[in-house]
Design an enzyme around this catalytic site. Structure first.
Site, PDB file in Angstrom:
ATOM      1  N   ASN A 149       0.833  -1.199   0.000  1.00  0.00           N
ATOM      2  CA  ASN A 149       0.000   0.000   0.000  1.00  0.00           C
ATOM      3  C   ASN A 149       0.871   1.255   0.000  1.00  0.00           C
ATOM      4  O   ASN A 149       2.037   1.191   0.356  1.00  0.00           O
ATOM      5  CB  ASN A 149      -0.910  -0.004   1.234  1.00  0.00           C
ATOM      6  CG  ASN A 149      -2.102  -0.926   1.049  1.00  0.00           C
ATOM      7  OD1 ASN A 149      -2.707  -0.956  -0.017  1.00  0.00           O
ATOM      8  ND2 ASN A 149      -2.434  -1.694   2.077  1.00  0.00           N
ATOM      9  N   CYS A 170      -5.387  -7.231  -3.690  1.00  0.00           N
ATOM     10  CA  CYS A 170      -5.903  -6.939  -2.353  1.00  0.00           C
ATOM     11  C   CYS A 170      -6.942  -7.993  -2.002  1.00  0.00           C
ATOM     12  O   CYS A 170      -7.530  -8.624  -2.895  1.00  0.00           O
ATOM     13  CB  CYS A 170      -6.523  -5.541  -2.354  1.00  0.00           C
ATOM     14  SG  CYS A 170      -7.206  -5.006  -0.777  1.00  0.00           S
ATOM     15  N   HIS A 171      -7.195  -8.207  -0.700  1.00  0.00           N
ATOM     16  CA  HIS A 171      -8.200  -9.191  -0.292  1.00  0.00           C
ATOM     17  C   HIS A 171      -9.499  -8.536   0.185  1.00  0.00           C
ATOM     18  O   HIS A 171     -10.354  -9.203   0.757  1.00  0.00           O
ATOM     19  CB  HIS A 171      -7.647 -10.121   0.803  1.00  0.00           C
ATOM     20  CG  HIS A 171      -6.861  -9.422   1.870  1.00  0.00           C
ATOM     21  ND1 HIS A 171      -5.548  -9.736   2.153  1.00  0.00           N
ATOM     22  CD2 HIS A 171      -7.182  -8.409   2.708  1.00  0.00           C
ATOM     23  CE1 HIS A 171      -5.117  -8.953   3.134  1.00  0.00           C
ATOM     24  NE2 HIS A 171      -6.085  -8.160   3.486  1.00  0.00           N
ATOM     25  N   HIS A 200      -9.916  -0.279  -2.142  1.00  0.00           N
ATOM     26  CA  HIS A 200     -10.450   0.101  -0.837  1.00  0.00           C
ATOM     27  C   HIS A 200     -11.691   0.992  -0.942  1.00  0.00           C
ATOM     28  O   HIS A 200     -12.245   1.388   0.077  1.00  0.00           O
ATOM     29  CB  HIS A 200      -9.395   0.784   0.039  1.00  0.00           C
ATOM     30  CG  HIS A 200      -8.335  -0.162   0.520  1.00  0.00           C
ATOM     31  ND1 HIS A 200      -7.284   0.245   1.319  1.00  0.00           N
ATOM     32  CD2 HIS A 200      -8.159  -1.494   0.328  1.00  0.00           C
ATOM     33  CE1 HIS A 200      -6.506  -0.790   1.582  1.00  0.00           C
ATOM     34  NE2 HIS A 200      -7.013  -1.849   0.992  1.00  0.00           N
ATOM     35  N   TYR A 256     -11.461   7.674   4.631  1.00  0.00           N
ATOM     36  CA  TYR A 256     -11.367   8.054   3.222  1.00  0.00           C
ATOM     37  C   TYR A 256     -12.360   9.133   2.834  1.00  0.00           C
ATOM     38  O   TYR A 256     -12.269   9.701   1.745  1.00  0.00           O
ATOM     39  CB  TYR A 256     -11.636   6.851   2.315  1.00  0.00           C
ATOM     40  CG  TYR A 256     -10.738   5.666   2.513  1.00  0.00           C
ATOM     41  CD1 TYR A 256      -9.440   5.811   3.000  1.00  0.00           C
ATOM     42  CD2 TYR A 256     -11.175   4.385   2.211  1.00  0.00           C
ATOM     43  CE1 TYR A 256      -8.619   4.720   3.188  1.00  0.00           C
ATOM     44  CE2 TYR A 256     -10.354   3.287   2.383  1.00  0.00           C
ATOM     45  CZ  TYR A 256      -9.088   3.463   2.879  1.00  0.00           C
ATOM     46  OH  TYR A 256      -8.278   2.363   3.051  1.00  0.00           O
TER      47      TYR A 256
END
Length: 500
Positions: A149, A170-171, A200, A256
């Protein structure tokens, strides 16, 4: 089959050991070459010993080459796993603690917001050096699988400026997929999803069960769920107001956007302390610190524990091994990948890094057309893409004006701080992280002069609305199983209990 796979940042036990296990579970890959490299010789040696013990006990004839010489490790590599954390835990601590002085309360700080932007500056500088080595010594057609990241920023920089074919992995999509299935009382394999957006901030825009569209029923399912109704308040509120469920956890998502963490006294209304990922101040820094301390202290016992079994039922949902399997064997794999948009999502910029469904086989990685995202989710993504674009260009050029503009455009930073505060915050972060920011040499000198000569703005110096104490080794010894799991997992939030 025989080809070379290199792990950069291999001292990261959480990712390296699990990804290698996934890879060597594939029958055709039992004779590949494996190389580990890391700047931390001690961590590298420990992970190499542990992984080699796993290999030996599974009866494979693979010898890990471990070296601190990155070019040596990359020589001839066909696939590269990038799992670096530039600046390590000391810089990560700055990413959380310095913004807190200005009232910016982050849970994770590795993707967006003040911490994520600075993490990107450190990462971009080093990724350009890594890309240079890859171009010069790795296989001509090598593929870099980036797990580091901030995912979108680093992948963007590698593509546009590094000249290396890179896919970000990414998971998050898998985690949310499990949650949606659980909310409906179903199994993950019973629910088909289409998830698209940016890393994300990916949105489940289609959810189907046996031909029935469940997308419109997700809000009710989550509001009625006994755990998620407590642990996912931010995600549920976003779902209520934007119409679609977001991949990222409650704590991640809250930093975010500008609405949930801008006032210290309101933060606890939106979070839960049953698990760090639900919104704890500096939660990810805490569990990473605990994991590193535990692994370094308890390592002799890890060597005595049973080895990982390289069997299909133990294979994780991380995309990396399946992508390589698809490319090498032709078996078709469907996942969600971070790639340059190039028209896949038609109402997001073509040059941005998007996360969307893709298919892999011997012909390569293929991304079907998604079309337009719903307008609200697209607007949320656009705000983040603007920050990413500024931050990537700043990281490449060392232009601190662009860096300051990225901070100003960041939703949460802009909600908490005014422009003069942001200017001072950026100065503080540049000076604190000087050793990892070679591209900002001149800007850092100017910042030091300002600190000496100009009157400082007052700081808020908040402790964080929900900061917990980092566990000591003695604390962790009381539950060794939990400590091992935290240290050894790439996804440090698989279990997310509600607050008791």
């Amino acid at each position: 089959m025989s080809f070379k796979v290199t792990f950069i940042g291999a001292g990261s036990i959480g990712f390296t050991r699990g990804l290698l296990k996934d890879l060597l579970t594939v029958p055709e890959f039992r004779h590949i070459q494996v190389s580990f490299t890391d700047i931390n010789e001690q961590n590298l040696a420990m992970v190499q010993q542990l992984c080699q013990r796993d290999i030996n006990e599974n009866g494979l004839n693979v010898t890990i080459e471990a070296t601190t010489n990155r070019r040596e490790a990359l020589a001839g590599a066909k696939y590269i796993f990038n799992v670096v954390r530039i600046g390590g835990l000391p810089a990560f601590k700055d990413d959380i603690d310095i913004p807190l002085r200005y009232g910016i309360d982050q849970c994770v700080g590795d993707t967006l917001c003040a911490g994520g932007i600075m993490y990107g500056q450190r990462g971009i500088a080093e990724m350009m050096a890594i890309c240079k080595d890859v171009r010069e010594v790795a296989d001509t057609d090598c593929l870099m699988l980036n797990y580091a990241n901030p995912m979108a920023m680093l992948t963007w920089a590698c593509h546009e400026y590094g000249g290396v074919n890179t896919i970000g992995l990414c998971h998050g999509v898998q985690g949310g997929h499990h949650q949606i299935a659980e909310a409906f009382g179903l199994k993950k394999e019973d629910i088909d999803i289409i998830c698209a957006g940016i890393n994300h901030q990916t949105w489940y825009i289609a959810i189907n069960h046996q031909g029935k569209d469940l997308t419109g029923e997700v809000l009710e399912a989550f509001e009625k769920h006994p755990e998620f109704s407590k642990t996912e308040k931010v995600r549920i509120d976003m779902l209520k107001r934007f119409g679609y469920y977001s991949t990222e956890s409650n704590g991640h998502l809250s930093e975010y956007v500008p609405w949930y963490r801008k006032r210290q006294h309101e933060i606890t209304d939106w979070i839960d302390l049953g698990s760090w990922i639900n919104g704890e101040t500096g939660g990810y820094l805490r569990v990473c610190t605990e994991g590193r301390n535990w692994f370094q202290t308890d390592f002799p016992n890890w060597m005595k524990d049973p080895a990982l079994e390289y069997i299909e039922t133990n294979r994780s949902e991380e995309h990396g091994s399946y992508i390589i399997e698809g490319l090498e064997t032709g078996r078709v794999y469907r996942g969600h990948f971070n790639v340059v948009n190039r028209g896949v999502i038609t109402n997001l910029p073509d040059d941005a890094i998007i996360e969307a469904p893709g298919y892999v086989d011997r012909n390569g990685i293929n991304m079907p057309l998604v079309g337009d995202l719903p307008l609200g989710p697209a607007a949320v993504c656009q705000a983040s893409i603007s920050v990413q674009r500024l931050a990537v260009k700043a990281g490449i050029t060392g232009d601190d004006l662009l860096l300051r503009q990225a901070f100003m455009m960041d939703p949460l930073t802009g909600a908490v701080c005014n422009p003069p505060e942001i200017w001072q915050l950026v100065d503080d972060m540049l000076i604190a992280q000087e050793e990892w920011l070679p591209q900002y040499k001149e800007a850092i000198e100017r910042a030091k002069q300002r600190v000496k000569k100009e009157k400082r703005l007052p700081l808020k110096n908040v402790e964080g609305a929900a900061r917990l104490k980092t566990k000591t080794i003695e604390d962790m010894t009381l539950d060794r199983e939990a400590a091992n799991k935290n240290a050894g997992e790439a996804d440090k939030a698989k279990d997310r209990p509600a607050e008791s």
